[in-house]
Design a protein around this motif. Sequence first.
Motif, PDB file in Angstrom:
ATOM      1  N   ASN A 171       0.855  -1.180   0.000  1.00 16.24           N
ATOM      2  CA  ASN A 171       0.000   0.000   0.000  1.00 16.24           C
ATOM      3  C   ASN A 171       0.893   1.234   0.000  1.00 16.24           C
ATOM      4  O   ASN A 171       1.481   1.580   1.021  1.00 16.24           O
ATOM      5  CB  ASN A 171      -0.917  -0.017   1.232  1.00 16.24           C
ATOM      6  CG  ASN A 171      -1.907   1.126   1.241  1.00 16.24           C
ATOM      7  OD1 ASN A 171      -1.690   2.165   0.627  1.00 16.24           O
ATOM      8  ND2 ASN A 171      -2.995   0.939   1.957  1.00 16.24           N
ATOM      9  N   PRO A 172       0.999   1.929  -1.149  1.00 13.88           N
ATOM     10  CA  PRO A 172       1.906   3.078  -1.231  1.00 13.88           C
ATOM     11  C   PRO A 172       1.586   4.171  -0.211  1.00 13.88           C
ATOM     12  O   PRO A 172       2.476   4.887   0.235  1.00 13.88           O
ATOM     13  CB  PRO A 172       1.713   3.605  -2.652  1.00 13.88           C
ATOM     14  CG  PRO A 172       0.980   2.554  -3.394  1.00 13.88           C
ATOM     15  CD  PRO A 172       0.315   1.669  -2.394  1.00 13.88           C
ATOM     16  N   ARG A 173       0.329   4.277   0.169  1.00 13.57           N
ATOM     17  CA  ARG A 173      -0.061   5.311   1.131  1.00 13.57           C
ATOM     18  C   ARG A 173       0.431   4.983   2.538  1.00 13.57           C
ATOM     19  O   ARG A 173       0.820   5.869   3.288  1.00 13.57           O
ATOM     20  CB  ARG A 173      -1.589   5.456   1.119  1.00 13.57           C
ATOM     21  CG  ARG A 173      -2.124   6.576   1.975  1.00 13.57           C
ATOM     22  CD  ARG A 173      -3.620   6.771   1.792  1.00 13.57           C
ATOM     23  NE  ARG A 173      -4.400   5.567   2.024  1.00 13.57           N
ATOM     24  CZ  ARG A 173      -4.799   5.126   3.225  1.00 13.57           C
ATOM     25  NH1 ARG A 173      -4.461   5.782   4.310  1.00 13.57           N
ATOM     26  NH2 ARG A 173      -5.527   4.032   3.327  1.00 13.57           N
ATOM     27  N   LYS A 174       0.453   3.692   2.895  1.00 15.03           N
ATOM     28  CA  LYS A 174       0.837   3.293   4.252  1.00 15.03           C
ATOM     29  C   LYS A 174       2.277   2.799   4.347  1.00 15.03           C
ATOM     30  O   LYS A 174       2.853   2.771   5.426  1.00 15.03           O
ATOM     31  CB  LYS A 174      -0.105   2.203   4.774  1.00 15.03           C
ATOM     32  CG  LYS A 174      -1.514   2.712   4.983  1.00 15.03           C
ATOM     33  CD  LYS A 174      -2.383   1.638   5.580  1.00 15.03           C
ATOM     34  CE  LYS A 174      -3.788   2.149   5.800  1.00 15.03           C
ATOM     35  NZ  LYS A 174      -4.655   1.122   6.380  1.00 15.03           N
ATOM     36  N   GLY A 175       2.836   2.372   3.229  1.00 15.93           N
ATOM     37  CA  GLY A 175       4.208   1.875   3.239  1.00 15.93           C
ATOM     38  C   GLY A 175       4.356   0.561   3.981  1.00 15.93           C
ATOM     39  O   GLY A 175       3.409  -0.201   4.120  1.00 15.93           O
ATOM     40  N   HIS A 176       5.554   0.322   4.460  1.00 14.40           N
ATOM     41  CA  HIS A 176       5.878  -0.927   5.168  1.00 14.40           C
ATOM     42  C   HIS A 176       5.381  -0.787   6.608  1.00 14.40           C
ATOM     43  O   HIS A 176       6.123  -0.419   7.510  1.00 14.40           O
ATOM     44  CB  HIS A 176       7.390  -1.171   5.121  1.00 14.40           C
ATOM     45  CG  HIS A 176       7.787  -2.508   5.619  1.00 14.40           C
ATOM     46  ND1 HIS A 176       7.751  -3.633   4.845  1.00 14.40           N
ATOM     47  CD2 HIS A 176       8.205  -2.916   6.839  1.00 14.40           C
ATOM     48  CE1 HIS A 176       8.142  -4.666   5.552  1.00 14.40           C
ATOM     49  NE2 HIS A 176       8.427  -4.256   6.773  1.00 14.40           N
ATOM     50  N   SER A 177       4.103  -1.085   6.820  1.00 15.61           N
ATOM     51  CA  SER A 177       3.449  -0.811   8.100  1.00 15.61           C
ATOM     52  C   SER A 177       3.378  -2.005   9.043  1.00 15.61           C
ATOM     53  O   SER A 177       3.022  -1.837  10.208  1.00 15.61           O
ATOM     54  CB  SER A 177       2.027  -0.293   7.841  1.00 15.61           C
ATOM     55  OG  SER A 177       1.282  -1.254   7.102  1.00 15.61           O
ATOM     56  N   HIS A 178       3.681  -3.208   8.558  1.00 15.15           N
ATOM     57  CA  HIS A 178       3.565  -4.409   9.366  1.00 15.15           C
ATOM     58  C   HIS A 178       4.744  -5.337   9.089  1.00 15.15           C
ATOM     59  O   HIS A 178       5.483  -5.149   8.118  1.00 15.15           O
ATOM     60  CB  HIS A 178       2.273  -5.165   9.040  1.00 15.15           C
ATOM     61  CG  HIS A 178       1.034  -4.462   9.472  1.00 15.15           C
ATOM     62  ND1 HIS A 178       0.500  -3.404   8.785  1.00 15.15           N
ATOM     63  CD2 HIS A 178       0.219  -4.678  10.528  1.00 15.15           C
ATOM     64  CE1 HIS A 178      -0.604  -2.994   9.400  1.00 15.15           C
ATOM     65  NE2 HIS A 178      -0.795  -3.742  10.452  1.00 15.15           N
ATOM     66  N   THR A 179       4.880  -6.328   9.937  1.00 14.00           N
ATOM     67  CA  THR A 179       5.909  -7.356   9.760  1.00 14.00           C
ATOM     68  C   THR A 179       5.213  -8.709   9.582  1.00 14.00           C
ATOM     69  O   THR A 179       4.003  -8.834   9.805  1.00 14.00           O
ATOM     70  CB  THR A 179       6.819  -7.444  10.998  1.00 14.00           C
ATOM     71  OG1 THR A 179       6.038  -7.925  12.109  1.00 14.00           O
ATOM     72  CG2 THR A 179       7.431  -6.083  11.333  1.00 14.00           C
ATOM     73  N   TRP A 180       5.997  -9.721   9.221  1.00 16.02           N
ATOM     74  CA  TRP A 180       5.427 -11.054   9.112  1.00 16.02           C
ATOM     75  C   TRP A 180       5.053 -11.601  10.486  1.00 16.02           C
ATOM     76  O   TRP A 180       4.158 -12.445  10.598  1.00 16.02           O
ATOM     77  CB  TRP A 180       6.348 -11.982   8.326  1.00 16.02           C
ATOM     78  CG  TRP A 180       6.295 -11.621   6.871  1.00 16.02           C
ATOM     79  CD1 TRP A 180       7.249 -10.946   6.156  1.00 16.02           C
ATOM     80  CD2 TRP A 180       5.202 -11.851   5.978  1.00 16.02           C
ATOM     81  NE1 TRP A 180       6.810 -10.751   4.867  1.00 16.02           N
ATOM     82  CE2 TRP A 180       5.557 -11.292   4.723  1.00 16.02           C
ATOM     83  CE3 TRP A 180       3.961 -12.461   6.101  1.00 16.02           C
ATOM     84  CZ2 TRP A 180       4.716 -11.332   3.619  1.00 16.02           C
ATOM     85  CZ3 TRP A 180       3.122 -12.508   4.998  1.00 16.02           C
ATOM     86  CH2 TRP A 180       3.500 -11.955   3.771  1.00 16.02           C
ATOM     87  N   ASP A 181       5.688 -11.108  11.530  1.00 18.23           N
ATOM     88  CA  ASP A 181       5.248 -11.465  12.886  1.00 18.23           C
ATOM     89  C   ASP A 181       3.833 -10.955  13.133  1.00 18.23           C
ATOM     90  O   ASP A 181       3.024 -11.640  13.771  1.00 18.23           O
ATOM     91  CB  ASP A 181       6.193 -10.893  13.945  1.00 18.23           C
ATOM     92  CG  ASP A 181       7.484 -11.675  14.076  1.00 18.23           C
ATOM     93  OD1 ASP A 181       7.537 -12.839  13.626  1.00 18.23           O
ATOM     94  OD2 ASP A 181       8.443 -11.113  14.639  1.00 18.23           O
ATOM     95  N   ASP A 182       3.530  -9.748  12.638  1.00 21.93           N
ATOM     96  CA  ASP A 182       2.170  -9.218  12.748  1.00 21.93           C
ATOM     97  C   ASP A 182       1.173 -10.127  12.026  1.00 21.93           C
ATOM     98  O   ASP A 182       0.078 -10.388  12.532  1.00 21.93           O
ATOM     99  CB  ASP A 182       2.076  -7.804  12.171  1.00 21.93           C
ATOM    100  CG  ASP A 182       2.891  -6.785  12.929  1.00 21.93           C
ATOM    101  OD1 ASP A 182       3.000  -6.892  14.169  1.00 21.93           O
ATOM    102  OD2 ASP A 182       3.434  -5.873  12.266  1.00 21.93           O
TER     103      ASP A 182
END
Length: 110
Positions: free
Chosen positions: A59-70
Motif C-alpha cells: 500500500n503506497p499510502r501506508k508503506g511498510h506498516s507491518h511485519t510477518w510477525d504481525d
Amino acid sequence: MTLNTGIGEDTWATIERLKDWLDAKDNATPGEARLLRLLKIQEEVGEVAQAAMGAMNANPRKGHSHTWDDVQNELCDVILSSMVALATITPDAAKRFQERLDAVAERSLA
C-alpha cells in the motif's frame, strides 16, 4: 485416520473460559452472540489481509506498516476467534474440530 492436533484439553478449556468471559461481558442474546462471534472471524481475516499488505509494502499510502510477525499474530487471532465461535455454537467443540480435521486429512492425505 486420527491426527494429533496438539490442541489439547487445556486449550479447549481456555477457549471455554474465553467464551464464558464474553458471555458475561456482552449484553447480547444467545442468537446475537453467535452472529457477532461469526462476524468477529471476518474482522480478524481483514486484519490478516491488512498486515500482509503492510508486510509486503503493498500500500503506497501506508508503506511498510507491518511485519510477518504481525501476520502470524493476526492468523492466530483468526484461529482463536474461530475456536470461540465454534465453542459458542456447540458444547462439543473439541470433538467437532477433531472430527472435521480427521475428515479433511483423510480426504486430502489418503
